[in-house]
Design a protein around this motif. Structure first.
Motif, short mmCIF file in Angstrom:
data_model
loop_
_atom_site.label_atom_id
_atom_site.label_comp_id
_atom_site.label_asym_id
_atom_site.label_seq_id
_atom_site.Cartn_x
_atom_site.Cartn_y
_atom_site.Cartn_z
N GLU A 1 3.42 11.07 8.25
CA GLU A 1 3.69 10.04 7.26
C GLU A 1 3.42 10.29 5.81
O GLU A 1 4.01 9.71 4.75
N GLN A 2 2.22 11.20 5.58
CA GLN A 2 1.99 11.43 4.08
C GLN A 2 2.68 12.73 3.61
O GLN A 2 2.12 13.12 2.46
N TRP A 3 3.38 13.47 4.51
CA TRP A 3 3.87 14.80 4.17
C TRP A 3 4.65 14.84 3.05
O TRP A 3 4.35 15.61 1.95
N ALA A 4 5.75 13.90 2.78
CA ALA A 4 6.42 14.15 1.68
C ALA A 4 5.61 13.57 0.41
O ALA A 4 5.89 14.28 -0.91
N GLU A 5 4.88 12.84 0.48
CA GLU A 5 3.63 12.47 -0.61
C GLU A 5 2.95 13.80 -1.12
O GLU A 5 2.78 14.14 -2.43
N ARG B 1 1.81 18.69 -4.34
CA ARG B 1 1.91 20.03 -4.55
C ARG B 1 2.80 20.68 -5.85
O ARG B 1 2.25 21.34 -6.65
N ASP B 2 3.81 20.00 -5.84
CA ASP B 2 4.83 20.45 -6.93
C ASP B 2 4.11 19.84 -8.26
O ASP B 2 4.34 20.63 -9.30
N ARG B 3 3.60 18.78 -8.39
CA ARG B 3 2.95 18.38 -9.69
C ARG B 3 1.78 19.59 -9.94
O ARG B 3 1.61 19.77 -11.02
#
Lengths: 322, 322
Positions: free
Chosen positions: A296-300, A305-307
């Motif tokens: 559930e927290q994967w997309a977050e 990571r990208d930030r």
């Protein structure tokens, strides 16, 4: 009944460093910078005389980069140079041995250290190759002995492999991990005394493949370094290799293993390796990842990571412009 | 006689992107941010309608981190969405294909692209697994076809593997490398079309060892990631794996191979690998390193490495405090 190891947090007892080579001096910086009184034992008078200057130079560099929180004189003032092991270890809570890599020498040294040090002191070797099982099996007090293999130098590369022998007491391991973490290091528990521990095994696996690719005319040495610097290493400095592939495929590492496992198995087989990612193994790895990061927290986490990567890329840009 | 590829520097002709998935959109950002006119072909109207918003969101993120040098509207204004490949490739100097990974699809697509595109355009596939030899061997214009496998996403992970087939013209390779470097990427020439190219082979070698270590109860998944993040990856993001060991041992990588080669060979043999670092191979690798870094400059480079690491550690500290 063995005495419990000292409380690493308070009231602070000295840390002893055995050996004033580059790793010994670097460990002195790590512990002194973290507020510990350090006693560094170096038998050679000439080397001992040089250490003050080396400490000042190294700390001066760190200070210029904002990596020391107080005047460097205060840090240097916590490092006492000792001309004997007895003086260094007197009253010490923890002894970090940084002597040359020779089994006979380590065995003799730890036999001496356990006699001289307080009976609750934890005794660690910085060895990258000689295990506590090899040097300490026959020694009294062996339950307080283990390996702490640092990054090089530990004040810049924080990972420290904590490698107990089967006979090392849990309390000694826990004390060591807490002490190292409190000094700003990243202690990592290695549960079996395999050759190379984990740091050098991972490094060796990549290096062996890199040597093969250069041998076979696939890529140049410099281009291997560029691929890692501006690709794998850039990412791995933010998230490790398991998290990298976990975040690479929606569905996480279990999906990645299904999708990419066969290709990686073929590439391994080309080098003679046959270690399939079996369903059981993938389930174990995925289970550990899901305990750290529920899907559930994967997309977050991907956005995080990208930030972090954007921030790191900006940092590198600033460096390149400097 | 084939036409020479266009001059990548001036006067700028458009870049065509085939496919508006995440990699296609990311390539559009890379080229548009670098000042190129981009035409992005996406056959699905629904996806095409979404791309404007994705571009704006991604560029907004990059801009917040100081990674766009002009108003993002100017960058977005250089990206034109096309509903046909014909429109996208008209007049293009370079075509970056980012379609799904299926051989039959790539072959059909490149047959179409070479018919539609200018006769000097270079045609590149973003494939990570399908080589130009596989999809283009039977096509006219194959001397202008190759693979350009990007990092993911390429606007954050700059490495791009340039993988020509034996039939790809030198001029097409040189054009591609210059174009990519001019757009802020790090093109790396892969000289043989081996499975996984180099990025994934290096990643796979490390992952396979990591899976073995978890399987054998040596270390946890999270601790592998910590060892890489705060150890190997930290260093490899500044200098690659060959330079790491070159700077690790005075005397450079030739000394490192003598000192550590046997241990790494034993660790490899445990996994079935027998690829010795022969004297010839070590001489070749060391020769390439010495051409990049003469031994007289070794100590200076070690000091540079440490300054870069200090700066990176400070950056990470700032991040952690944020």
């Amino acid at each position: 009944m063995n005495p419990a190891p000292p409380d690493p947090a308070r009231p602070r007892r000295a840390i002893a460093i055995i050996g004033g080579g580059s790793i010994g001096v670097a460990f002195a910086i790590v512990f002194a910078r973290a507020g510990h009184e350090v006693r560094l034992s170096e038998p050679d008078a000439g080397r001992r005389a040089a250490i003050g200057g080396i400490l000042a130079a190294r700390l001066g560099d760190l200070d210029r980069y904002g990596l020391v929180d107080e005047p460097i004189e205060a840090v240097i003032g916590r490092v006492e140079l000792a001309d004997s092991h007895a003086r260094a270890v007197a009253g010490a809570a923890y002894v970090q041995e940084c002597a040359p890599e020779r089994l006979d020498l380590k065995t003799a040294l730890f036999a001496e250290l356990v006699r001289l040090a307080p009976e609750d002191a934890v005794l660690a070797s910085a060895s990258s190759a000689i295990t506590a099982s090899a040097f300490a099996a026959g020694l009294p007090g062996r339950e307080r002995m283990l390996v702490v293999h640092p990054g090089n130098p530990p004040f810049l590369i924080p990972v420290a492999e904590v490698v107990p022998a089967p006979f090392t007491a849990e309390a000694s391991i826990a004390f060591t991990q807490e002490l190292l973490a409190g000094a700003g290091l990243t202690p990592v528990l290695i549960r079996k005394e395999v050759e190379g521990f984990v740091f050098n095994r991972l490094q060796g696996a990549l290096l062996r493949e890199a040597y093969c690719l250069v041998r076979d005319g696939v890529v140049s040495v410099e281009d291997v370094d560029r691929i890692v610097r501006d690709g794998l290493g850039l990412r791995w400095s933010v998230i490790g290799p398991f998290e990298t592939v976990d975040l690479n495929t929606s569905g996480g590492i279990a999906s990645h293993a299904v999708k990419m496992g066969p290709a990686y198995a073929r590439m391994g087989a080309e080098r003679g390796q046959h270690d399939p990612w079996t369903p059981d193994l993938v389930e174990k790895v995925a289970g550990e990842r899901r305990a750290v990061l529920p899907l559930e927290q994967w997309a977050e986490r991907v956005a995080w990571r990208d930030r972090r990567l954007m921030s790191l890329v900006r940092h590198r840009k600033t460096e390149a412009d400097a």
